[in-house]
Design a protein around this motif. Structure first.
Motif, PDB file in Angstrom:
ATOM      1  N   ALA A   3     108.662 119.812  43.316  1.00  0.00           N
ATOM      2  CA  ALA A   3     109.569 118.615  43.450  1.00  0.00           C
ATOM      3  C   ALA A   3     109.576 118.081  44.730  1.00  0.00           C
ATOM      4  CB  ALA A   3     111.094 118.958  43.212  1.00  0.00           C
ATOM      5  N   ARG A   4     108.982 118.661  45.813  1.00  0.00           N
ATOM      6  CA  ARG A   4     109.030 118.117  47.180  1.00  0.00           C
ATOM      7  C   ARG A   4     107.812 117.100  47.302  1.00  0.00           C
ATOM      8  NH1 ARG A   4     107.014 122.350  51.405  1.00  0.00           N
ATOM      9  NH2 ARG A   4     109.242 123.343  50.662  1.00  0.00           N
ATOM     10  N   ASP A   5     107.127 117.212  46.320  1.00  0.00           N
ATOM     11  CA  ASP A   5     105.974 116.317  46.275  1.00  0.00           C
ATOM     12  C   ASP A   5     105.813 115.073  45.232  1.00  0.00           C
ATOM     13  OD1 ASP A   5     104.480 117.838  48.179  1.00  0.00           O
ATOM     14  OD2 ASP A   5     103.900 119.209  46.568  1.00  0.00           O
ATOM     15  N   LEU A   6     106.982 114.818  44.554  1.00  0.00           N
ATOM     16  CA  LEU A   6     107.317 113.812  43.739  1.00  0.00           C
ATOM     17  C   LEU A   6     106.980 112.394  44.392  1.00  0.00           C
ATOM     18  CD1 LEU A   6     110.176 115.101  41.629  1.00  0.00           C
ATOM     19  CD2 LEU A   6     107.828 114.840  40.692  1.00  0.00           C
ATOM     20  N   THR A   7     106.325 111.532  43.746  1.00  0.00           N
ATOM     21  CA  THR A   7     106.152 110.318  44.491  1.00  0.00           C
ATOM     22  C   THR A   7     107.156 109.501  43.882  1.00  0.00           C
ATOM     23  OG1 THR A   7     104.880 109.357  42.201  1.00  0.00           O
ATOM     24  CG2 THR A   7     103.665 110.206  44.098  1.00  0.00           C
ATOM     25  N   ARG A   8     107.501 108.326  44.318  1.00  0.00           N
ATOM     26  CA  ARG A   8     108.699 107.238  43.799  1.00  0.00           C
ATOM     27  C   ARG A   8     108.397 107.263  42.169  1.00  0.00           C
ATOM     28  NH1 ARG A   8     109.029 101.795  44.658  1.00  0.00           N
ATOM     29  NH2 ARG A   8     106.975 101.639  45.630  1.00  0.00           N
ATOM     30  N   ILE A   9     107.526 106.596  41.831  1.00  0.00           N
ATOM     31  CA  ILE A   9     107.310 106.342  40.479  1.00  0.00           C
ATOM     32  C   ILE A   9     107.709 107.519  39.450  1.00  0.00           C
ATOM     33  CG2 ILE A   9     104.870 106.643  40.103  1.00  0.00           C
ATOM     34  CD1 ILE A   9     107.197 103.932  38.329  1.00  0.00           C
ATOM     35  N   GLU A  10     107.200 108.803  40.038  1.00  0.00           N
ATOM     36  CA  GLU A  10     107.580 110.163  39.278  1.00  0.00           C
ATOM     37  C   GLU A  10     108.947 110.280  39.312  1.00  0.00           C
ATOM     38  OE1 GLU A  10     103.053 112.068  40.137  1.00  0.00           O
ATOM     39  OE2 GLU A  10     104.701 112.429  41.388  1.00  0.00           O
ATOM     40  N   ALA A  11     109.281 110.448  40.497  1.00  0.00           N
ATOM     41  CA  ALA A  11     110.970 110.474  40.471  1.00  0.00           C
ATOM     42  C   ALA A  11     111.843 109.578  39.559  1.00  0.00           C
ATOM     43  CB  ALA A  11     111.458 110.738  42.139  1.00  0.00           C
ATOM     44  N   ALA A  12     111.182 108.435  39.583  1.00  0.00           N
ATOM     45  CA  ALA A  12     111.972 107.153  38.825  1.00  0.00           C
ATOM     46  C   ALA A  12     112.102 107.843  37.467  1.00  0.00           C
ATOM     47  CB  ALA A  12     111.296 105.894  39.307  1.00  0.00           C
ATOM     48  N   ARG A  13     110.666 108.191  36.981  1.00  0.00           N
ATOM     49  CA  ARG A  13     110.784 108.435  35.448  1.00  0.00           C
ATOM     50  C   ARG A  13     111.439 109.618  35.006  1.00  0.00           C
ATOM     51  NH1 ARG A  13     104.075 106.786  34.697  1.00  0.00           N
ATOM     52  NH2 ARG A  13     104.528 104.483  34.666  1.00  0.00           N
ATOM     53  N   ILE A  14     111.307 110.631  35.808  1.00  0.00           N
ATOM     54  CA  ILE A  14     112.339 111.799  35.612  1.00  0.00           C
ATOM     55  C   ILE A  14     113.790 111.156  35.466  1.00  0.00           C
ATOM     56  CG2 ILE A  14     113.126 113.842  36.442  1.00  0.00           C
ATOM     57  CD1 ILE A  14     110.649 114.599  37.670  1.00  0.00           C
ATOM     58  N   ALA A  15     114.244 110.475  36.665  1.00  0.00           N
ATOM     59  CA  ALA A  15     115.528 110.006  36.428  1.00  0.00           C
ATOM     60  C   ALA A  15     115.733 108.841  35.215  1.00  0.00           C
ATOM     61  CB  ALA A  15     115.635 108.987  37.912  1.00  0.00           C
ATOM     62  N   ALA A  16     114.782 108.269  34.724  1.00  0.00           N
ATOM     63  CA  ALA A  16     115.133 107.339  33.634  1.00  0.00           C
ATOM     64  C   ALA A  16     115.198 108.092  32.407  1.00  0.00           C
ATOM     65  CB  ALA A  16     113.965 106.458  33.450  1.00  0.00           C
ATOM     66  N   ALA A  17     114.867 109.306  32.291  1.00  0.00           N
ATOM     67  CA  ALA A  17     114.917 110.052  31.019  1.00  0.00           C
ATOM     68  C   ALA A  17     116.124 111.075  31.137  1.00  0.00           C
ATOM     69  CB  ALA A  17     113.868 111.297  30.917  1.00  0.00           C
ATOM     70  N   LEU A  18     116.902 111.225  32.363  1.00  0.00           N
ATOM     71  CA  LEU A  18     118.020 112.014  32.513  1.00  0.00           C
ATOM     72  C   LEU A  18     118.954 111.877  31.306  1.00  0.00           C
ATOM     73  CD1 LEU A  18     118.570 112.498  36.410  1.00  0.00           C
ATOM     74  CD2 LEU A  18     117.894 114.349  34.617  1.00  0.00           C
ATOM     75  N   PRO A  19     119.488 110.848  31.029  1.00  0.00           N
ATOM     76  CA  PRO A  19     120.665 110.463  30.213  1.00  0.00           C
ATOM     77  C   PRO A  19     120.219 111.193  28.534  1.00  0.00           C
ATOM     78  CG  PRO A  19     120.443 108.618  31.268  1.00  0.00           C
ATOM     79  CD  PRO A  19     119.040 109.436  31.644  1.00  0.00           C
ATOM     80  N   SER A  20     118.742 111.038  28.300  1.00  0.00           N
ATOM     81  CA  SER A  20     118.544 111.538  27.059  1.00  0.00           C
ATOM     82  C   SER A  20     117.184 112.444  27.086  1.00  0.00           C
ATOM     83  CB  SER A  20     118.462 110.697  26.058  1.00  0.00           C
ATOM     84  OG  SER A  20     119.898 109.696  25.942  1.00  0.00           O
ATOM     85  N   PRO A  21     117.250 113.542  27.850  1.00  0.00           N
ATOM     86  CA  PRO A  21     115.928 114.221  28.350  1.00  0.00           C
ATOM     87  C   PRO A  21     115.340 114.826  26.868  1.00  0.00           C
ATOM     88  CG  PRO A  21     117.843 115.505  28.885  1.00  0.00           C
ATOM     89  CD  PRO A  21     118.350 114.191  28.636  1.00  0.00           C
ATOM     90  N   LYS A  22     116.099 114.846  25.852  1.00  0.00           N
ATOM     91  CA  LYS A  22     115.169 115.573  24.530  1.00  0.00           C
ATOM     92  C   LYS A  22     114.554 114.179  23.832  1.00  0.00           C
ATOM     93  CE  LYS A  22     117.956 119.860  23.720  1.00  0.00           C
ATOM     94  NZ  LYS A  22     118.747 119.730  24.786  1.00  0.00           N
ATOM     95  N   LYS A  23     115.004 113.110  24.210  1.00  0.00           N
ATOM     96  CA  LYS A  23     114.618 111.829  23.248  1.00  0.00           C
ATOM     97  C   LYS A  23     113.507 110.904  24.175  1.00  0.00           C
ATOM     98  CE  LYS A  23     118.783 111.715  20.539  1.00  0.00           C
ATOM     99  NZ  LYS A  23     119.991 110.852  20.200  1.00  0.00           N
ATOM    100  N   ARG A  24     113.816 111.074  25.600  1.00  0.00           N
ATOM    101  CA  ARG A  24     112.995 110.056  26.398  1.00  0.00           C
ATOM    102  C   ARG A  24     111.606 110.814  26.945  1.00  0.00           C
ATOM    103  NH1 ARG A  24     117.716 106.570  29.256  1.00  0.00           N
ATOM    104  NH2 ARG A  24     118.630 105.871  27.532  1.00  0.00           N
TER     105      ARG A  24
END
Length: 221
Positions: free
Chosen positions: A166-187
């Motif tokens: 997690a310490r090496d996540l880029t901006r877009i990688e972190a953003a995509r994880i955050a984008a999936a957070l509300p529905s991680p089983k579907k997104r």
């Protein structure tokens, strides 16, 4: 009279136990949550201290979930009011929960609605905002949030999706994880497309806003 005495004792014990519980989690990682125990897909998690998580990740969830994280006391009254109005008008309801409220629910309670659970959520939100620092609230959130099927925390998510810490996540990688957070089983995080991809790109831009406008000042000095 006996019932009143019983209820009074119950209330005192409840307060003492819950305050001790929240106080313990201020220094000890929550070992497991109700959500994890009820997950039919098993549990994959790997605790990472706040210093071992990329600032991109914390800023991404502030941008996506709670832009007022550093300025509110656990409750975003404006968002709550808007959610109530949408419920009354029968519109599609948006979430009014702050990161602090999500931590209260995920760490101490269970998923689902109902006024009783919501009341307990408000109580635990008050406790963690009183006893914990904002940095601790964010640290716990990033470690117990569901980031995929049977996957909990951004460290496990980063290893699952990007084969890195997690310490090496880029901006877009972190953003995509955050984008999936509300529905991680579907997104999907890997190979994200459609709404998740567009939302991830938007969050990636907002990360710079969070940093430049010091919306993260309570966790990064």
């Amino acid at each position: 009279m006996g019932l009143i005495k019983f209820l009074f004792k119950f209330l005192i014990y409840f307060i003492l136990i819950t305050v001790a519980w929240v106080g313990l989690y201020a220094i000890v990682p929550p070992p497991v949550t109700v959500t994890m125990l009820l997950d039919e897909n098993g549990i994959t998690k790997n605790w990472a201290s706040f210093s071992d998580i990329s600032p991109n990740m914390a800023r991404a969830v502030i941008a996506a979930e709670d832009s007022k994280f550093c300025s509110h006391n656990g409750f975003d009254t404006e968002a709550i009011q808007e959610a109530l109005e949408e419920r009354i008008e029968g519109k599609r309801q948006r979430g009014g929960s702050t990161i602090s409220q999500q931590v209260a629910k995920n760490a101490f309670l269970w998923q689902g609605g109902g006024f009783f659970r919501k009341g307990l959520e408000a109580y635990f939100t008050f406790l963690i905002e009183t006893i914990w620092s904002k940095k601790r609230i964010m640290e716990v959130y990033l470690n117990i949030a569901e980031t995929g099927i049977g996957t909990y925390g951004v460290q496990a998510g980063a290893q699952r999706y990007y084969k890195k810490d997690a310490r090496d996540l880029t901006r877009i990688e972190a953003a995509r994880i955050a984008a999936a957070l509300p529905s991680p089983k579907k997104r999907a995080v890997n190979g994200a497309s459609g709404f998740t991809a567009r939302y991830g790109n938007t969050i990636a831009v907002r990360i710079n806003v969070v940093r430049n406008e010091r919306l993260d000042s309570c966790i990064y000095k």
